[in-house]
Motif scaffolding. Structure first.
Motif, short mmCIF file in Angstrom:
data_model
loop_
_atom_site.label_atom_id
_atom_site.label_comp_id
_atom_site.label_asym_id
_atom_site.label_seq_id
_atom_site.Cartn_x
_atom_site.Cartn_y
_atom_site.Cartn_z
N ALA B 65 -8.14 9.06 12.89
CA ALA B 65 -8.66 9.52 11.61
C ALA B 65 -8.01 8.77 10.46
N GLY B 66 -6.69 8.59 10.56
CA GLY B 66 -5.97 7.85 9.52
C GLY B 66 -6.46 6.43 9.39
N TYR B 68 -9.39 5.25 10.24
CA TYR B 68 -10.75 5.23 9.69
C TYR B 68 -10.72 5.43 8.18
N LEU B 69 -9.91 6.41 7.75
CA LEU B 69 -9.80 6.68 6.31
C LEU B 69 -9.26 5.46 5.57
N TRP B 72 -11.96 2.91 5.30
CA TRP B 72 -12.96 3.36 4.33
C TRP B 72 -12.45 3.14 2.91
N TRP B 73 -11.19 3.55 2.66
CA TRP B 73 -10.66 3.43 1.31
C TRP B 73 -10.55 1.95 0.89
N CYS B 77 -13.59 1.84 -1.50
CA CYS B 77 -13.08 2.26 -2.81
C CYS B 77 -12.29 1.18 -3.52
N HIS B 89 -19.71 0.81 3.72
CA HIS B 89 -19.14 1.71 4.71
C HIS B 89 -19.73 1.34 6.07
N THR B 98 -10.32 1.83 14.56
CA THR B 98 -10.03 3.25 14.73
C THR B 98 -9.60 3.54 16.16
#
Lengths: 322, 176
Positions: B65-66, B68-69, B72-73, B77, B89, B98
């Motif tokens: 999860a970390g 992937y985040l 994504w960021w 972002c 994305h 991941t």
């Protein structure tokens, strides 16, 4: 972070290069952890039998205080099994990701969907060959014939043969898809440049070493001969190195832009780097042979106990089961 | 757990007999020290089921999860990069890193959990002071009965262990 971000910007995760950085880092770390964990009980045995204070301290430090307690063993078996379960899909994923370094590009000879499968099997194939190259002399020198038996060598030989058959299939599929797809650039690279161009001698060496030589292992007599197995494994190791060379060079020496066509010849720098890496590996392997138990002591003792219990149940006279 | 009696056996069968007999007599605070695992003894020694699997799973999920985040960021972002109008994305592409980070987190967490929960890392343990305990990693099988076992009685234990074929019995911090 061991990522070559020379321009100081974030990586772009649609590219295979960051995938590769993550995959190789994970592969290295998990392999080291798995290997070290398997060594802990044996390092404890070395600590307990160490003849001198400093050797006891060093082995003791690396053994982390292992005592062989029932609770320790229970946890050990669970975690070791989990690591094994994690490592197996890891092998497949890492080699697939490494193959996408090539497959994600557009160069003829690289842009092929068989690459992940091809690389995974190639890794397993060359890995088994490397294991045999190291194993057969070590077995002879340390007289491990009862621990690494003829059956083990037979099984390894069969796996090597299976890998070789699959590699042959991959080479055929590469050529077939080039022909079937009709792309002129791919057809040139796969069907004209590799078998007949300036590097043809390397291509055919690769075929001889990877596809033809292991066919000898169909013969049970040759599978049972460590010398023959060693010879075939050495040829496979050489053949797989040549395959990497063929893969990298033949797609690049004549790519889409004729102005960048050039015949690549390795210099003394390349040769020195190759010799250096081989020597480094040999050095580390010899250190391993010298300092650490090369067969897993606790697993062998468990095996010996299981075998003697099986013999007892089968009705033979009970032997000393220690 | 250190104070008590330590018995040395020369075979796993003798150790198994001893554990079974003492368990039948009501002893519960026992521990064995062997060169290889004897899983059949674990129920009698009260070894709990290891929770390492849960630790590995949780760590793997958190690591994945970390990762992937983070991706994504980074790609959506902080530094969006338009590469041929591909979606910023890119979930299928993110999945590979991941997975790798999930495996890495799970493996490392499992190893750390194993080391810490097993009372390691230690350079020295009080049991190493017992003469001959080094053979616990070689060819001897030790049984330890703790002083705080409710049924502990030095004399009864010594007699019982001698009767079960113990090579020798050592008292650890127990007055005779």
């Amino acid at each position: 972070m061991p990522y070559p971000s020379t321009m100081g910007v974030w990586p772009q995760f649609r590219s295979a290069l960051p995938w590769d950085a993550a995959a190789i880092t994970t592969y290295l770390s998990v392999s080291i952890v798995f290997w070290y964990m398997g060594l802990i009980p044996d390092l404890a045995a070395m600590r307990d039998r160490a003849p001198g204070l400093w050797r006891r301290r060093v082995y003791g430090a690396f053994a982390l205080g292992w005592r062989g307690g029932a609770r320790q063993w229970s946890r050990y078996r669970v975690v070791y099994g989990l690591l094994a379960g994690l490592a197996t899909p890891l092998v497949v994923s890492v080699h697939s990701i490494v193959s996408t370094d090539f497959a994600e590009s557009l160069l003829p000879g690289w842009h092929s969907t068989i690459f992940p499968v091809y690389f995974v099997v190639g890794a397993v194939f060359s890995g088994f060959a490397m294991v045999l190259v190291l194993l057969i002399p070590a077995r002879r020198v340390y007289r491990l014939h009862d621990v690494i038996t003829a059956r083990h060598l037979d099984a390894l030989a069969k796996l090597l043969l299976a890998g070789s058959l699959f590699m042959s299939y991959s080479y055929v599929v590469e050529a077939f898809t080039a022909w079937y797809g009709g792309d002129p650039y791919e057809r040139y690279t796969l069907l004209a440049s590799r078998p007949g161009g300036s590097y043809a001698w390397l291509y055919w060496t690769m075929i001889a070493c990877n596809c033809v030589a292991p066919l000898a292992l169909w013969s049970r007599r040759l599978r049972g001969s460590p010398a023959a197995l060693m010879a075939v494994s050495l040829l496979v190791v050489v053949g797989m190195w040549v395959e990497r060379f063929v893969l990298i060079v033949t797609s690049q020496w004549r790519d889409f832009l004729p102005s960048s066509w050039a015949l690549y010849t390795p210099t003394w720098v390349d040769g020195a780097m190759l010799a250096g890496t081989v020597s480094c590996f040999a050095f580390l392997f010899l250190l391993f042979l010298r300092w650490v138990p090369i067969v897993p002591l606790s697993e062998l003792k468990t095996l010996r106990r299981e075998l003697s219990r099986d013999r007892e149940e089968a009705g033979d006279a009970p032997r000393d089961a220690r | 757990m250190r104070r008590g009696m330590l018995a040395e056996f020369t075979s796993p069968e003798a150790l198994t007999d001893a554990v079974e007999r003492l368990h039948a007599l009501g002893y519960r605070a026992m521990e064995t020290y062997t060169p290889y695992p004897l899983p059949e003894l674990e129920p009698m020694l009260g070894v709990p089921r290891s929770r390492a699997s849960a630790v590995v799973l949780l760590a793997a999920l958190a690591g994945g999860a970390g990762a992937y985040l983070l991706q994504w960021w980074i790609n959506v972002c902080d530094y969006p990069l338009d590469v041929g109008r591909r979606p910023l994305h890119s979930a299928p592409a993110f999945a590979l890193v991941t997975f790798e980070m999930a495996v890495l987190a799970g493996a490392v967490a499992g190893f750390v959990a194993f080391v810490l929960r097993s009372g390691m890392p230690l350079l020295w343990h009080p049991l190493f002071e017992v003469e001959g305990f080094g053979r616990a990693s070689d060819d001897r099988f030790f049984l330890h009965v703790a002083l705080d076992d409710p049924r502990f009685s030095a004399s009864t234990l010594t007699a019982a262990l001698d009767g079960l074929g113990a090579e020798r019995v050592v008292r650890l911090g127990v007055s005779p």
